[in-house]
Scaffold this motif. Structure first.
Motif, PDB file in Angstrom:
ATOM      1  N   TYR A  36      -0.681  27.282 -16.043  1.00  0.00           N
ATOM      2  CA  TYR A  36      -0.070  25.943 -16.289  1.00  0.00           C
ATOM      3  C   TYR A  36       1.210  25.687 -16.249  1.00  0.00           C
ATOM      4  O   TYR A  36       1.667  24.594 -16.287  1.00  0.00           O
ATOM      5  N   HIS A  37       2.106  26.660 -16.384  1.00  0.00           N
ATOM      6  CA  HIS A  37       3.567  26.230 -16.408  1.00  0.00           C
ATOM      7  C   HIS A  37       4.242  25.568 -15.393  1.00  0.00           C
ATOM      8  O   HIS A  37       5.241  24.913 -15.607  1.00  0.00           O
ATOM      9  N   ALA A  38       3.490  25.763 -14.279  1.00  0.00           N
ATOM     10  CA  ALA A  38       4.186  25.139 -12.971  1.00  0.00           C
ATOM     11  C   ALA A  38       4.312  23.502 -13.038  1.00  0.00           C
ATOM     12  O   ALA A  38       5.182  22.874 -12.666  1.00  0.00           O
ATOM     13  N   ASP A  39       3.362  22.876 -13.999  1.00  0.00           N
ATOM     14  CA  ASP A  39       3.276  21.389 -14.299  1.00  0.00           C
ATOM     15  C   ASP A  39       4.077  21.042 -15.428  1.00  0.00           C
ATOM     16  O   ASP A  39       4.145  19.853 -15.813  1.00  0.00           O
ATOM     17  N   TRP A  40       4.650  21.947 -16.224  1.00  0.00           N
ATOM     18  CA  TRP A  40       5.274  21.348 -17.581  1.00  0.00           C
ATOM     19  C   TRP A  40       6.694  20.797 -17.519  1.00  0.00           C
ATOM     20  O   TRP A  40       7.412  20.935 -16.391  1.00  0.00           O
ATOM     21  N   ASP A  44       6.494  20.118 -22.922  1.00  0.00           N
ATOM     22  CA  ASP A  44       5.342  21.109 -22.644  1.00  0.00           C
ATOM     23  C   ASP A  44       5.867  22.518 -23.086  1.00  0.00           C
ATOM     24  O   ASP A  44       5.257  23.240 -23.552  1.00  0.00           O
TER      25      ASP A  44
END
Length: 91
Positions: A36-40, A44
């Motif tokens: 999920y980190h790529a969209d943070w 976030d």
């Protein structure tokens, strides 16, 4: 001293998420980061950095829904973690 960049904080969070002390915690917390980190955005990452300050047994219990999630950690992010569909255990 200047504050670390968003990218530097992400790198530190990645390291911390994959070096928890147990393989199970690494897969659960590190797997969540990787998925999920790529969209943070900033909020976030702040949430995840706060999550990393908790003990692994607590984080894992929240993800497995065996303990109540503290108010400050509740919301969509922990609900995503509770799906556990991001855990990829190598064979």
């Amino acid at each position: 001293m200047t504050a670390p960049t968003f990218e530097a904080r992400l790198a530190r969070a990645k390291f911390r998420s994959w070096h928890r002390g147990t393989r199970e915690a690494d897969y659960m917390i590190g797997g969540y980061f990787d998925r999920y980190h790529a969209d943070w955005a900033e909020d976030d990452l702040v949430w995840f950095e706060r999550l990393l300050d908790y003990d692994d047994v607590d984080i894992m219990a929240w993800a497995l829904k065996t303990q109540p999630v503290p108010a400050e950690m509740q919301g969509e992010r922990i609900a995503i973690m509770q799906k556990l569909d991001y855990v990829d255990i190598p064979r």
